[in-house]
Design a protein around this motif. Structure first.
Motif, short mmCIF file in Angstrom:
data_model
loop_
_atom_site.label_atom_id
_atom_site.label_comp_id
_atom_site.label_asym_id
_atom_site.label_seq_id
_atom_site.Cartn_x
_atom_site.Cartn_y
_atom_site.Cartn_z
N VAL A 50 0.82 -1.21 0.00
CA VAL A 50 0.00 0.00 0.00
C VAL A 50 0.85 1.26 0.00
CG1 VAL A 50 -2.00 -1.12 1.04
CG2 VAL A 50 -0.26 -0.13 2.53
N THR A 54 0.63 4.16 -2.73
CA THR A 54 0.30 5.52 -2.29
C THR A 54 1.31 6.53 -2.81
OG1 THR A 54 -0.77 4.69 -0.29
CG2 THR A 54 -0.07 7.00 -0.28
N LEU A 199 -6.04 5.32 -4.76
CA LEU A 199 -5.36 6.13 -3.74
C LEU A 199 -6.11 6.23 -2.41
CD1 LEU A 199 -3.09 7.95 -2.79
CD2 LEU A 199 -4.18 9.86 -3.99
N MET A 202 -5.64 2.94 -0.57
CA MET A 202 -4.22 2.69 -0.32
C MET A 202 -3.66 3.61 0.77
SD MET A 202 -3.35 0.15 -2.31
CE MET A 202 -4.99 -0.45 -1.86
N ALA A 203 -4.04 4.87 0.73
CA ALA A 203 -3.55 5.83 1.73
C ALA A 203 -4.07 5.47 3.12
CB ALA A 203 -3.97 7.25 1.35
N THR A 206 -2.24 2.42 4.33
CA THR A 206 -0.85 2.79 4.64
C THR A 206 -0.75 3.37 6.04
OG1 THR A 206 -0.35 3.23 2.31
CG2 THR A 206 1.10 4.23 3.95
#
Length: 298
Positions: A50, A54, A199, A202-203, A206
């Protein structure tokens, strides 16, 4: 007559450009598995997946805004989601998990299955129709790869081998879908929009999976994260998708069989991993199959 000649000349030029762009993409991708192997020794595989997505997505968003790219049409969102699931999430995550069980040198040999997977999805999703002999060479090359994995003892790392096979399927689908979409959306735009689409999730992951401290992370691990984020996740796809769109998914996709050569060289020189004669022999045999497949692909 002159008009036909000019058209043929442009087609030849496009085909040649496709192979050049495809080769550049393969060279960039060749460092992905060795870099992932280094990174996964110190980063959690899920965090690595991730985080690389990102970082690449932030850069992709900047590029899209800088060049004022038009948003994808509604009918392009599903293909973009397929690309994102295959090459942004699927392949990076599955290979990162697999590399906890197998060396990068062992995993690189599985890349020999990628041309077949890409060609199959190119037929299913891209409408390509290679000649029957093409499939003979492609299947033979794939059987050589599977035979090698079995000879190395699948019982020793069944998780790693299964994860690599699933990664190949996810990657082949993402390659074929992205190549088809790049004909209308553009090569670099496809991977950029796929990254941006992923995104938000994923963000968030993360932030959730980030380690408590980064103090013990070594420089090689940081460098590997930077490589897979910038080159493997973004720059390589700019060349790769353009090459597939110009030269044909099935044909240019066969260039992936050069990737084991480059990858094994990196694994041996940078990671000092053992590269057996069996690995080299299988790689050479598979590349010969690819050469035959290339001659028979329309």
């Amino acid at each position: 007559m002159e008009r036909t000649s000019n058209l043929q000349h442009r087609l030849v030029q496009s085909h040649a450009s496709g192979w050049i762009n495809g080769l550049i993409g393969v060279l960039i991708f060749s460092g992905s598995l060795p870099a992932t192997r280094v990174a996964v020794l110190e980063f959690d595989p899920v965090f690595l997946t991730v985080a690389r997505a990102t970082l690449a997505a932030i850069l992709a968003l900047c590029l899209l805004l800088l060049f004022k790219e038009k948003r994808p049409a509604r009918q392009q969102l599903l293909p973009l989601a397929i690309v994102a699931s295959g090459v942004v999430v699927g392949f990076p995550l599955l290979t990162a998990l697999a590399l906890q069980y197998v060396t990068s040198a062992h995993s690189i040999v599985f890349v020999g299955l990628l041309p077949l997977a890409t060609a199959v999805f190119g037929v299913l999703r891209g409408g390509e129709r290679p000649r029957p002999v093409f499939w003979v060479f492609s299947v033979l090359g794939s059987l050589l790869v599977v035979g090698f994995a079995i000879s190395q003892g699948l019982t020793a790392s069944p998780q790693g081998d299964l994860l690599m096979l699933l990664a190949i399927l996810a990657c082949g689908l993402g390659y074929a879908e992205g190549a088809k979409l790049s004909r209308t959306l553009g090569g670099w735009q496809v991977i950029c929009w796929a990254l941006v689409l992923a995104l938000p999730v994923m963000a968030l992951v993360t932030w959730w999976r980030a380690p408590a401290t980064f103090a013990n992370i070594s420089a090689p691990a940081w460098f590997s994260l930077a490589y897979v984020s910038l080159f493997s996740m973004l720059i390589g796809f700019v060349f790769w998708y353009r090459g597939l769109a110009q030269g044909g998914i099935a044909a240019v996709g066969q260039l992936q069989l050069l990737q084991p050569f480059f990858g094994l060289t990196l694994a041996a020189t940078l990671l000092h991993e053992h590269v057996s004669l069996g690995m080299l022999g299988v790689t050479v045999a598979v590349i010969l199959c690819v050469a035959g497949a290339k001659r028979c692909a329309r």
